[in-house]
Design a protein around this motif. Structure first.
Motif, PDB file in Angstrom:
ATOM      1  N   ILE A 210     -36.328  13.646 -13.349  1.00 27.13           N
ATOM      2  CA  ILE A 210     -36.156  14.021 -11.941  1.00 27.13           C
ATOM      3  C   ILE A 210     -34.983  14.994 -11.790  1.00 27.13           C
ATOM      4  CG2 ILE A 210     -35.478  13.157  -9.666  1.00 27.13           C
ATOM      5  CD1 ILE A 210     -36.968  10.583 -10.298  1.00 27.13           C
ATOM      6  N   ARG A 211     -33.883  14.678 -12.463  1.00 25.50           N
ATOM      7  CA  ARG A 211     -32.699  15.545 -12.384  1.00 25.50           C
ATOM      8  C   ARG A 211     -33.028  16.949 -12.899  1.00 25.50           C
ATOM      9  NH1 ARG A 211     -28.439  13.579 -16.372  1.00 25.50           N
ATOM     10  NH2 ARG A 211     -29.830  14.739 -17.745  1.00 25.50           N
ATOM     11  N   TRP A 213     -36.031  18.362 -13.013  1.00 26.11           N
ATOM     12  CA  TRP A 213     -36.929  19.019 -12.061  1.00 26.11           C
ATOM     13  C   TRP A 213     -36.158  19.508 -10.838  1.00 26.11           C
ATOM     14  CZ3 TRP A 213     -41.057  14.656 -12.703  1.00 26.11           C
ATOM     15  CH2 TRP A 213     -41.976  15.018 -13.710  1.00 26.11           C
ATOM     16  N   ASN A 214     -35.208  18.722 -10.369  1.00 24.96           N
ATOM     17  CA  ASN A 214     -34.390  19.148  -9.229  1.00 24.96           C
ATOM     18  C   ASN A 214     -33.673  20.456  -9.532  1.00 24.96           C
ATOM     19  OD1 ASN A 214     -35.099  16.942  -7.683  1.00 24.96           O
ATOM     20  ND2 ASN A 214     -33.212  15.788  -8.071  1.00 24.96           N
ATOM     21  N   ARG A 219     -38.788  19.280  -6.319  1.00 27.78           N
ATOM     22  CA  ARG A 219     -38.318  17.981  -5.847  1.00 27.78           C
ATOM     23  C   ARG A 219     -39.503  17.025  -5.725  1.00 27.78           C
ATOM     24  NH1 ARG A 219     -33.633  15.978  -3.994  1.00 27.78           N
ATOM     25  NH2 ARG A 219     -33.710  14.161  -2.592  1.00 27.78           N
ATOM     26  N   LYS A 221     -40.845  12.725  -6.107  1.00 29.29           N
ATOM     27  CA  LYS A 221     -40.501  11.324  -6.257  1.00 29.29           C
ATOM     28  C   LYS A 221     -41.177  10.807  -7.523  1.00 29.29           C
ATOM     29  CE  LYS A 221     -39.957   8.441  -2.973  1.00 29.29           C
ATOM     30  NZ  LYS A 221     -40.063   7.493  -1.831  1.00 29.29           N
ATOM     31  N   LEU A 249     -27.923  10.796  -9.224  1.00 28.40           N
ATOM     32  CA  LEU A 249     -29.015  10.737  -8.252  1.00 28.40           C
ATOM     33  C   LEU A 249     -28.796   9.552  -7.319  1.00 28.40           C
ATOM     34  CD1 LEU A 249     -32.065  11.232 -10.660  1.00 28.40           C
ATOM     35  CD2 LEU A 249     -31.219  12.931  -9.022  1.00 28.40           C
ATOM     36  N   GLN A 253     -35.422   9.365  -4.566  1.00 22.78           N
ATOM     37  CA  GLN A 253     -36.508   9.974  -5.333  1.00 22.78           C
ATOM     38  C   GLN A 253     -37.136   8.988  -6.326  1.00 22.78           C
ATOM     39  OE1 GLN A 253     -34.111  13.869  -6.125  1.00 22.78           O
ATOM     40  NE2 GLN A 253     -36.255  14.381  -6.520  1.00 22.78           N
TER      41      GLN A 253
END
Length: 330
Positions: A210-211, A213-214, A219, A221, A249, A253
């Motif tokens: 997730i980090r 991709w951010n 963004r 979930k 984070l 998410q």
């Protein structure tokens, strides 16, 4: 006949395709028999295949007729359909096999891609040795348990479907067995108490993804399955908060998927844990709803923000007014 526990019967009238499939299967460890259809019944009885790759279009018969013969013989082998016909016809043939109880394990469209074929064959192989706890712990330490990401789509009014999330699914990239699916090692992890470490590894991988991709402007979930043992572990919310902090984070998410049955083991303790998770802005999804025997009163009091209705309830929606009404009310 060899004593190999993995026996593939190839029912295919194109010799070059049969040779290609046989070569891939042999490398994986299958014993092979092949026919254009004429010797089908004899080979089913004598070779006793554990897997049958069946072309629907054959010169003197068709795959649907052969599926019926498998039913008549009480075949227990898995069936993998191959055809260049319309996808709806292929799906209909698949259902014709599944309805009377054949072990249908997938379809292969033409042309057959080597990687797809290998994955389909490997998924139904019988293993020569049971997985054990020591091997699982070794695999965890070696980073062999990895997350595969399945997209999740949301229907947004008339604008269509949008990919706005993923579900992290555990796969074991075993050095000897290839890709091992979770139904082979998750029960072992739960019985042995390794499930907490495995879940922590999955959460850490998912949050790092997730980090990343951010950082790329994407963004999403991410959902991760939470095992029953952690739904009653009062220390889990704090451990999860530490993993989130390590990945810089918050919880917004992340979604944790919890089965209906797991929530009923100790409702009071579970309510404590789930409420603390929601306070940390972590999403909670009730998974496989409809498979347990839980109290609706208890469930609506718990702070879930998503419900995943089990396929056993939605399969008959196109054909049953009662099923449609029930799912709509849920």
């Amino acid at each position: 006949m060899a004593d190999n526990v993995n026996r593939l019967l190839i029912v295919e009238d194109e010799p070059e395709v049969a040779e290609f499939v046989a070569a891939v299967a042999s490398r994986l460890g299958f014993s092979i028999a092949s026919t254009g259809g004429a010797e089908f019944a004899q080979l089913v009885d004598s070779f006793r295949p554990t897997l049958i790759l069946l072309d629907l279009h054959l010169p003197d018969t068709d795959g649907v007729e052969l599926l019926r013969k498998l039913v008549d013989r009480g075949s227990k082998g898995h069936v993998l359909l191959r055809s260049g016909v319309d996808e709806r016809v292929l799906s209909a043939a698949y259902e014709l096999g599944a309805s009377p109880g054949l072990a249908m394990c997938g379809t292969l469209a033409k042309p057959v891609m080597p990687a797809d074929l290998q994955n389909k064959l490997a998924a139904v192989m019988h293993r020569d040795r049971e997985l054990d706890v020591a091997d699982l712990m070794r695999g965890l330490a070696a980073g062999e348990i990895v997350a595969y990401y399945q997209p999740k789509a949301t229907l947004k009014d008339k604008r269509g479907w949008f990919i706005d999330g993923v579900e992290a699914l555990a796969r074991w990239q075993h050095p000897r067995l290839g890709v091992v699916m979770p139904d082979e090692f998750i029960p072992l992890a739960e019985r042995s108490g390794v499930i907490s470490d495995l879940t922590s590894a999955m959460l850490d991988q998912a949050l790092r993804q997730i980090r990343d991709w951010n950082a790329e402007g994407l963004r999403l979930k991410c959902a991760v399955n939470l095992p029953p043992s952690l739904v009653t572990d009062l220390s889990f919310p704090d451990r999860l908060a530490a993993i989130l902090a390590n990945n810089q984070l918050d919880g917004s998410q992340l979604t944790l998927e919890i089965t209906e049955t797991a929530t009923m083991q100790d409702p009071t303790k579970t309510m404590d844990i789930l409420t603390r998770l929601r306070v940390k802005r972590i999403g909670l999804a009730l998974d496989d709803f409809g498979t347990g025997f839980s109290s609706l009163t208890q469930l609506y009091q718990m702070p879930f923000d998503e419900m995943k209705i089990d396929k056993s309830l939605v399969t008959n929606i196109p054909h049953s007014r009662e099923a449609n009404t029930m799912v709509s009310s849920l």
